[in-house]
Design an enzyme around this catalytic site. Sequence first.
Site, PDB file in Angstrom:
ATOM      1  CG  ASP A   7      -3.447  -0.440   1.734  1.00  0.00           C
ATOM      2  OD1 ASP A   7      -2.479  -0.025   2.397  1.00  0.00           O
ATOM      3  OD2 ASP A   7      -3.612  -1.641   1.458  1.00  0.00           O
ATOM      4  CD  GLU A  19     -22.556   2.649  20.482  1.00  0.00           C
ATOM      5  OE1 GLU A  19     -22.325   3.879  20.460  1.00  0.00           O
ATOM      6  OE2 GLU A  19     -21.848   1.829  19.882  1.00  0.00           O
ATOM      7  CB  THR A  40      16.610 -14.303  -4.419  1.00  0.00           C
ATOM      8  OG1 THR A  40      17.256 -15.510  -4.821  1.00  0.00           O
ATOM      9  CG2 THR A  40      17.631 -13.228  -4.163  1.00  0.00           C
ATOM     10  CB  CYS A  61     -16.609   9.674  16.220  1.00  0.00           C
ATOM     11  SG  CYS A  61     -18.192   9.128  15.579  1.00  0.00           S
ATOM     12  CD  GLU A  88     -10.318   9.970  12.595  1.00  0.00           C
ATOM     13  OE1 GLU A  88     -10.692  11.102  12.951  1.00  0.00           O
ATOM     14  OE2 GLU A  88     -10.925   8.920  12.906  1.00  0.00           O
ATOM     15  N   GLY A 139       0.830  -1.208   0.000  1.00  0.00           N
ATOM     16  CA  GLY A 139       0.000   0.000   0.000  1.00  0.00           C
ATOM     17  C   GLY A 139       0.860   1.252   0.000  1.00  0.00           C
ATOM     18  CG  HIS A 149     -14.304   9.687  12.082  1.00  0.00           C
ATOM     19  ND1 HIS A 149     -13.718   8.966  13.105  1.00  0.00           N
ATOM     20  CD2 HIS A 149     -15.604   9.314  12.068  1.00  0.00           C
ATOM     21  CE1 HIS A 149     -14.623   8.200  13.675  1.00  0.00           C
ATOM     22  NE2 HIS A 149     -15.776   8.393  13.066  1.00  0.00           N
ATOM     23  CB  THR A 195      11.705 -12.945  -4.744  1.00  0.00           C
ATOM     24  OG1 THR A 195      11.682 -12.208  -3.530  1.00  0.00           O
ATOM     25  CG2 THR A 195      11.421 -12.014  -5.915  1.00  0.00           C
ATOM     26  CD  GLN A 248     -21.346   9.104  20.118  1.00  0.00           C
ATOM     27  OE1 GLN A 248     -21.241   7.981  20.597  1.00  0.00           O
ATOM     28  NE2 GLN A 248     -21.865   9.314  18.913  1.00  0.00           N
ATOM     29  NE  ARG A 261     -25.372   1.449  13.236  1.00  0.00           N
ATOM     30  CZ  ARG A 261     -25.566   1.153  11.962  1.00  0.00           C
ATOM     31  NH1 ARG A 261     -26.466   1.811  11.266  1.00  0.00           N
ATOM     32  NH2 ARG A 261     -24.856   0.213  11.368  1.00  0.00           N
TER      33      ARG A 261
END
Length: 545
Positions: A71, A406, A189, A382, A510, A18, A508, A192, A386, A463
């Site tokens: 990713d 919740e 190797t 988030c 971030e 990634g 969020h 690979t 709360q 939610r």
Amino acid sequence: MSKYIFVTGGVVSSVGKGVAVASIGTILKSRGISVSVMKLDPYLNVDPGTMSPYQHGEVFVTQDGAETDLDLGNYERFIDINLTQNSNITSGQIYSSVIAKERRGDFLGGTIQVVPHVTNEIKTRFKKLAETSKADVILIEVGGTVGDIEGLPFLEAIRQMRKDAGKDNVLYIHVTLLPYLQASQELKTKPTQHSVNELRRIGIQPDVIICRSDYPIPANIQDKISLFCDVDKEAVIPLETVSTVYEVPLVLEEHGIGKLIIERLSLSPQHDDLTEWRGMINRLKQPHEPVKICLVGKYVELTDSYYSVRESLKHAALFHDRELQLSWVQSEQLDKISDLEGCLRDAQGIIVPGGFGDRGIEGMINTVRYARERNIPYLGLCLGMQVMVIEFARQALKSNQPNSTEFNPKTQYPVIDIMLEQKTVATKGGTMRLGNYPCKLVPGTLAAKAYGVETIQERHRHRFELNNSYRQMLQEKGLVLSGLSPDGNLVEISEVKGHPWMLGCQFHPEFGSRPNRPHPLFRDFIGAAKNVLREGAQPALPLTT
Ligand code: GLN
């Protein structure tokens, strides 16, 4: 017409594919070539939204509200682009779509097969991203490792693309690992070679091999891989482990991958400029004073669960020329107030990120109380907002009853409650309030100062919300509602009056931070934290009871 780069992985998972893909994106963009990126995930879930963070790490949310693989976060941060739902395809999505078409009668009379029906569906997604993004190059990462059963239809689809898009418009890059044997002190190797053999058996001959290694890769090892895997020597790119992932574009560039891709795909670079990126890495490598942040969450055993949070903190620390020292605390450990001091004593700033379910909630609420009473900068994301509201209500009402429905559906004071629109939602996948929503900021607040604008757009995944029937009481007691949805109905940001820096947001932030452009809330949180003195400077006062 877009050209395609397909990236596969060999030998082991988590080899850094990634980051390699994201870095190739950085390199191409630095040459003025537009890129878009896609991740193919072979699992049968439609998206990772219903998976436990322990299984999958963070769920990255795109602006248009898709719950995607982490990713995509690296792609967005490295390339500085905003991706959409078109950028994360899973086997679950592909099969559901093919089966839905079959039920509709689209293939009447036919037998539905992996080749061509499933592979066609996959290729349609490649072409859709090319059409919607209009990018010069589409980078496509195949998740998992070559040899996985689930990955086969994806590999077959990318093999077919050589003919579909024309062989000069397609490049295959294979990322592998060279294990080091301590006894003989050498890099091996053979894995690979085997993994490239497996790729060839499927009909894909890689054009480039990126070799990950924890040790320097000698030239003779590159020669050997070149010989056995039938790849030009210059196309065997060593990628030794580096201290920060943001250095990977520079390492790959140094080994000539940019030039190689440009030549092989006959691209026309506009310029060649990694100067800003280089400057950032230079600053990152300077010695800096630490800023000590503590993250209190329930999934801390797998830190990838908070991947974007950690990266955002790093970006903000770099902005302030500080080195992030992040400690992770399992919130269940803080269920007892007596344990707080031991865990949080050194923290100059405390962060409670997102999460679901009641495990460890009391520990988070205790953490909030510690931050509030000790004047430690606090950022709640988030769920972190709360629990901040729950804690505030508990001290305002002098009761330990306030809660979210919740965690306690029968609570006497449901200060956090399920959103109206969510009450009738019965199914789980993709049904939360997801993606970008606008929010208006109240002038003079920490939020307004941080952003410097009146209206913002941020990504959501929740939610539950602050219960409006408690707004007045909370405000009277000093909770500042500093960000609201434009209709005023939903509290998006709250702050604690009189505290140096205590802010929770229902979204969020971030997901929007970039290495050279930290998110304003993270930036100001670290800005407040960096000047906090701890370590004996504060008396260990007992928390009020
Ligand atoms: N569980 C909370 C909700 O659904 C918080 C979600 C989150 O932190 N992403 O509202």
